[in-house]
Scaffold this motif. Sequence first.
Motif, PDB file in Angstrom:
ATOM      1  N   LYS A 154       0.814  -1.213   0.000  1.00  0.00           N
ATOM      2  CA  LYS A 154       0.000   0.000   0.000  1.00  0.00           C
ATOM      3  C   LYS A 154       0.853   1.272   0.000  1.00  0.00           C
ATOM      4  O   LYS A 154       0.394   2.333  -0.424  1.00  0.00           O
ATOM      5  CB  LYS A 154      -0.952   0.005   1.196  1.00  0.00           C
ATOM      6  N   LEU A 155       2.094   1.185   0.479  1.00  0.00           N
ATOM      7  CA  LEU A 155       2.937   2.372   0.552  1.00  0.00           C
ATOM      8  C   LEU A 155       3.474   2.783  -0.817  1.00  0.00           C
ATOM      9  O   LEU A 155       3.816   3.950  -1.025  1.00  0.00           O
ATOM     10  CB  LEU A 155       4.102   2.135   1.516  1.00  0.00           C
ATOM     11  N   VAL A 156       3.526   1.851  -1.762  1.00  0.00           N
ATOM     12  CA  VAL A 156       4.073   2.161  -3.087  1.00  0.00           C
ATOM     13  C   VAL A 156       3.224   3.206  -3.822  1.00  0.00           C
ATOM     14  O   VAL A 156       3.759   4.232  -4.272  1.00  0.00           O
ATOM     15  CB  VAL A 156       4.224   0.880  -3.922  1.00  0.00           C
ATOM     16  N   PRO A 157       1.894   3.023  -3.981  1.00  0.00           N
ATOM     17  CA  PRO A 157       1.111   4.054  -4.678  1.00  0.00           C
ATOM     18  C   PRO A 157       1.094   5.391  -3.943  1.00  0.00           C
ATOM     19  O   PRO A 157       1.048   6.450  -4.574  1.00  0.00           O
ATOM     20  CB  PRO A 157      -0.298   3.447  -4.768  1.00  0.00           C
ATOM     21  N   LEU A 158       1.156   5.366  -2.608  1.00  0.00           N
ATOM     22  CA  LEU A 158       1.200   6.620  -1.858  1.00  0.00           C
ATOM     23  C   LEU A 158       2.507   7.364  -2.132  1.00  0.00           C
ATOM     24  O   LEU A 158       2.509   8.588  -2.291  1.00  0.00           O
ATOM     25  CB  LEU A 158       1.051   6.351  -0.362  1.00  0.00           C
ATOM     26  N   ALA A 159       3.605   6.618  -2.194  1.00  0.00           N
ATOM     27  CA  ALA A 159       4.895   7.242  -2.497  1.00  0.00           C
ATOM     28  C   ALA A 159       4.890   7.839  -3.894  1.00  0.00           C
ATOM     29  O   ALA A 159       5.390   8.960  -4.117  1.00  0.00           O
ATOM     30  CB  ALA A 159       6.018   6.212  -2.361  1.00  0.00           C
ATOM     31  N   ILE A 160       4.308   7.137  -4.849  1.00  0.00           N
ATOM     32  CA  ILE A 160       4.236   7.651  -6.222  1.00  0.00           C
ATOM     33  C   ILE A 160       3.353   8.889  -6.279  1.00  0.00           C
ATOM     34  O   ILE A 160       3.667   9.874  -6.965  1.00  0.00           O
ATOM     35  CB  ILE A 160       3.729   6.548  -7.176  1.00  0.00           C
ATOM     36  N   PHE A 161       2.244   8.884  -5.559  1.00  0.00           N
ATOM     37  CA  PHE A 161       1.379  10.066  -5.518  1.00  0.00           C
ATOM     38  C   PHE A 161       2.141  11.272  -4.993  1.00  0.00           C
ATOM     39  O   PHE A 161       2.036  12.378  -5.532  1.00  0.00           O
ATOM     40  CB  PHE A 161       0.150   9.814  -4.642  1.00  0.00           C
ATOM     41  N   ILE A 162       2.913  11.080  -3.934  1.00  0.00           N
ATOM     42  CA  ILE A 162       3.662  12.190  -3.340  1.00  0.00           C
ATOM     43  C   ILE A 162       4.668  12.752  -4.346  1.00  0.00           C
ATOM     44  O   ILE A 162       4.798  13.977  -4.488  1.00  0.00           O
ATOM     45  CB  ILE A 162       4.363  11.719  -2.054  1.00  0.00           C
ATOM     46  N   VAL A 163       5.358  11.883  -5.084  1.00  0.00           N
ATOM     47  CA  VAL A 163       6.326  12.344  -6.082  1.00  0.00           C
ATOM     48  C   VAL A 163       5.627  13.121  -7.198  1.00  0.00           C
ATOM     49  O   VAL A 163       6.066  14.213  -7.595  1.00  0.00           O
ATOM     50  CB  VAL A 163       7.104  11.145  -6.663  1.00  0.00           C
ATOM     51  N   VAL A 164       4.516  12.580  -7.708  1.00  0.00           N
ATOM     52  CA  VAL A 164       3.782  13.232  -8.801  1.00  0.00           C
ATOM     53  C   VAL A 164       3.183  14.562  -8.335  1.00  0.00           C
ATOM     54  O   VAL A 164       3.259  15.578  -9.038  1.00  0.00           O
ATOM     55  CB  VAL A 164       2.677  12.287  -9.338  1.00  0.00           C
ATOM     56  N   ALA A 165       2.584  14.583  -7.140  1.00  0.00           N
ATOM     57  CA  ALA A 165       1.980  15.810  -6.622  1.00  0.00           C
ATOM     58  C   ALA A 165       3.037  16.873  -6.354  1.00  0.00           C
ATOM     59  O   ALA A 165       2.804  18.067  -6.568  1.00  0.00           O
ATOM     60  CB  ALA A 165       1.194  15.508  -5.345  1.00  0.00           C
ATOM     61  N   ALA A 166       4.216  16.461  -5.897  1.00  0.00           N
ATOM     62  CA  ALA A 166       5.299  17.418  -5.668  1.00  0.00           C
ATOM     63  C   ALA A 166       5.754  18.047  -6.977  1.00  0.00           C
ATOM     64  O   ALA A 166       6.035  19.257  -7.044  1.00  0.00           O
ATOM     65  CB  ALA A 166       6.475  16.728  -4.975  1.00  0.00           C
ATOM     66  N   ALA A 167       5.790  17.233  -8.037  1.00  0.00           N
ATOM     67  CA  ALA A 167       6.187  17.757  -9.345  1.00  0.00           C
ATOM     68  C   ALA A 167       5.141  18.712  -9.909  1.00  0.00           C
ATOM     69  O   ALA A 167       5.476  19.677 -10.622  1.00  0.00           O
ATOM     70  CB  ALA A 167       6.413  16.596 -10.316  1.00  0.00           C
ATOM     71  N   ALA A 168       3.864  18.469  -9.597  1.00  0.00           N
ATOM     72  CA  ALA A 168       2.779  19.302 -10.117  1.00  0.00           C
ATOM     73  C   ALA A 168       2.429  20.467  -9.199  1.00  0.00           C
ATOM     74  O   ALA A 168       1.556  21.278  -9.527  1.00  0.00           O
ATOM     75  CB  ALA A 168       1.540  18.438 -10.346  1.00  0.00           C
ATOM     76  N   PHE A 169       3.084  20.546  -8.050  1.00  0.00           N
ATOM     77  CA  PHE A 169       2.768  21.562  -7.043  1.00  0.00           C
ATOM     78  C   PHE A 169       2.946  22.976  -7.600  1.00  0.00           C
ATOM     79  O   PHE A 169       3.962  23.300  -8.219  1.00  0.00           O
ATOM     80  CB  PHE A 169       3.681  21.372  -5.829  1.00  0.00           C
ATOM     81  N   GLU A 170       1.941  23.830  -7.385  1.00  0.00           N
ATOM     82  CA  GLU A 170       1.985  25.221  -7.836  1.00  0.00           C
ATOM     83  C   GLU A 170       1.864  26.133  -6.611  1.00  0.00           C
ATOM     84  O   GLU A 170       0.859  26.087  -5.894  1.00  0.00           O
ATOM     85  CB  GLU A 170       0.858  25.511  -8.820  1.00  0.00           C
ATOM     86  N   ALA A 171       2.870  26.937  -6.408  1.00  0.00           N
ATOM     87  CA  ALA A 171       2.895  27.811  -5.229  1.00  0.00           C
ATOM     88  C   ALA A 171       1.716  28.771  -5.217  1.00  0.00           C
ATOM     89  O   ALA A 171       1.156  29.069  -4.156  1.00  0.00           O
ATOM     90  CB  ALA A 171       4.215  28.576  -5.186  1.00  0.00           C
ATOM     91  N   ASP A 172       1.313  29.284  -6.395  1.00  0.00           N
ATOM     92  CA  ASP A 172       0.196  30.232  -6.459  1.00  0.00           C
ATOM     93  C   ASP A 172      -1.103  29.595  -5.963  1.00  0.00           C
ATOM     94  O   ASP A 172      -1.893  30.237  -5.261  1.00  0.00           O
ATOM     95  CB  ASP A 172       0.011  30.738  -7.891  1.00  0.00           C
ATOM     96  N   VAL A 173      -1.319  28.342  -6.340  1.00  0.00           N
ATOM     97  CA  VAL A 173      -2.528  27.634  -5.892  1.00  0.00           C
ATOM     98  C   VAL A 173      -2.476  27.431  -4.378  1.00  0.00           C
ATOM     99  O   VAL A 173      -3.475  27.620  -3.678  1.00  0.00           O
ATOM    100  CB  VAL A 173      -2.664  26.282  -6.624  1.00  0.00           C
ATOM    101  N   PHE A 174      -1.320  27.063  -3.881  1.00  0.00           N
ATOM    102  CA  PHE A 174      -1.182  26.851  -2.441  1.00  0.00           C
ATOM    103  C   PHE A 174      -1.454  28.139  -1.668  1.00  0.00           C
ATOM    104  O   PHE A 174      -2.119  28.119  -0.622  1.00  0.00           O
ATOM    105  CB  PHE A 174       0.220  26.329  -2.120  1.00  0.00           C
ATOM    106  N   VAL A 175      -0.960  29.269  -2.183  1.00  0.00           N
ATOM    107  CA  VAL A 175      -1.187  30.559  -1.520  1.00  0.00           C
ATOM    108  C   VAL A 175      -2.679  30.892  -1.484  1.00  0.00           C
ATOM    109  O   VAL A 175      -3.202  31.366  -0.464  1.00  0.00           O
ATOM    110  CB  VAL A 175      -0.394  31.672  -2.232  1.00  0.00           C
TER     111      VAL A 175
END
Length: 476
Positions: free
Chosen positions: A162-183
């Motif tokens: 179960k930890l494998v897909p969660l780790a992949i999600f974290i990597v993909v979400a980090a790559a797609a992370f947009e600071a403007d959206v977070f703000v």
Amino acid sequence: MVARQDQKLSRSALVGLVVGSMVGAGIFAVPSNFGQSTGGLGAIIAWGIAGVGMLMLAFVFQTLAQRRPDLDTGIYAYAREGFGSYLGFATAVGYWMGACLADVACLVLIKATLGQFFPVFGDGTTVAAIAGASVLLWATHWLVLRGVKQAAALNTIATVAKLVPLAIFIVVAAAAFEADVFVLNFRGDDALGHTSLAAQVRGTMLVTVFVFVGIEGASVYSRYARRREDVGAATVLGFLGVLCLLVLVTLLSYGVLLRPELAALPTPALAGIMAAIVGPWGRAFISVGLLISVLGNYLSWSLLAAEVMHSAAKNGVMPAFLARENAREAPMAALWLTNIVIQVFLVLTNFAEYAFTMALKMTGSMTLLPYLLVAAYGLKLAWTGETYESAPHERRRDQWRGGVATVYAASMLWAGGLKFLLLSAILYAPATALYALARREQGARIFSVPELLVFLVLVAAAAAGAVALHNGAISI
């Protein structure tokens, strides 16, 4: 009965029980649940509060495992030793009910996930979904009856998977992370800007409790540990790992979609976020990972629920029939009762408006009293100095840890609100019949005077909850 050597669990297996119990239904829904209540700032504060409170609770479990190794049935035994038989019973039955509700949440989420591809399962509460969940329920029942050691080994495998897909999600979400959206998501104001930060944080508290329920997994199974010191280490290691996962999943999601979009995502929210990043295949990928995760989580809760009832029966607070084991040392009678109760709860999900969220929050509510009593016993032990004769320098440290954990658990009960306290009382009060039966078997007085007062308050709360349900003042 002492577990045979071939039934003993290693430190890695104990960590697997802790992580497997915590990582499941909740983590895949956290972005949506948080999005409905708060923004990035509120999430940071909520995880900070929950992290400190639960870390102190983990330390309490670690300390109690070391200082009271004679209490080898974990969460129930600590409450009984510190506060008497009836509150020990309440801890056992509350934790057991919470575990049953956690299993219901897992089953609903599994069918809701399948419902994205097979409409007959809908939101996980259709007749077809309940029938399918029932088949899974009784198949797991058969598996656990084959032995705790075999079930725990399968749980360890599922935990890694179960930890494998969660780790992949974290990597993909980090790559797609947009600071403007977070703000834009950071303050978490509603459309009119009227939601206070305190209200936002309070709205997430039962969710944070739910995702950490299972922190005591190693403690519950301490009688199976190869080495006693592994119990405390597994508790702290498992907690810290899961906390890191939860913080990353929550905060990265605020940098991918706006808060209203997060709040509107269907269960499981992580599938919708992944689809927004990489396209439709992301939904399918996360859905497969979720099914593996929640199946493992469900198995962990099945083990924990039956073990708590079985241990309480062996110690005389539950009726003796619940202590029966089969030839493989599986807690047979407790498992039957547990799965019958889960089956009843499953049928009731057809009448709940938001079955998954209700099961999630009720799990948190039911387990808070057990956590409060365990934390209070840790505080009591350090305050009186019992077991600290040879290590007085550790006493003040453990007083602080126990005090913070006690305040945290009490605060979470308040944060959950009156509705969940009343609904919890509706479950606690009739379950007291099991306690009365056990005391009658022993020829003992059912209640002391203080215990009778506690029971009468519980009955009054249950009656008020039942009236409120009938009048529509609260709903499920």
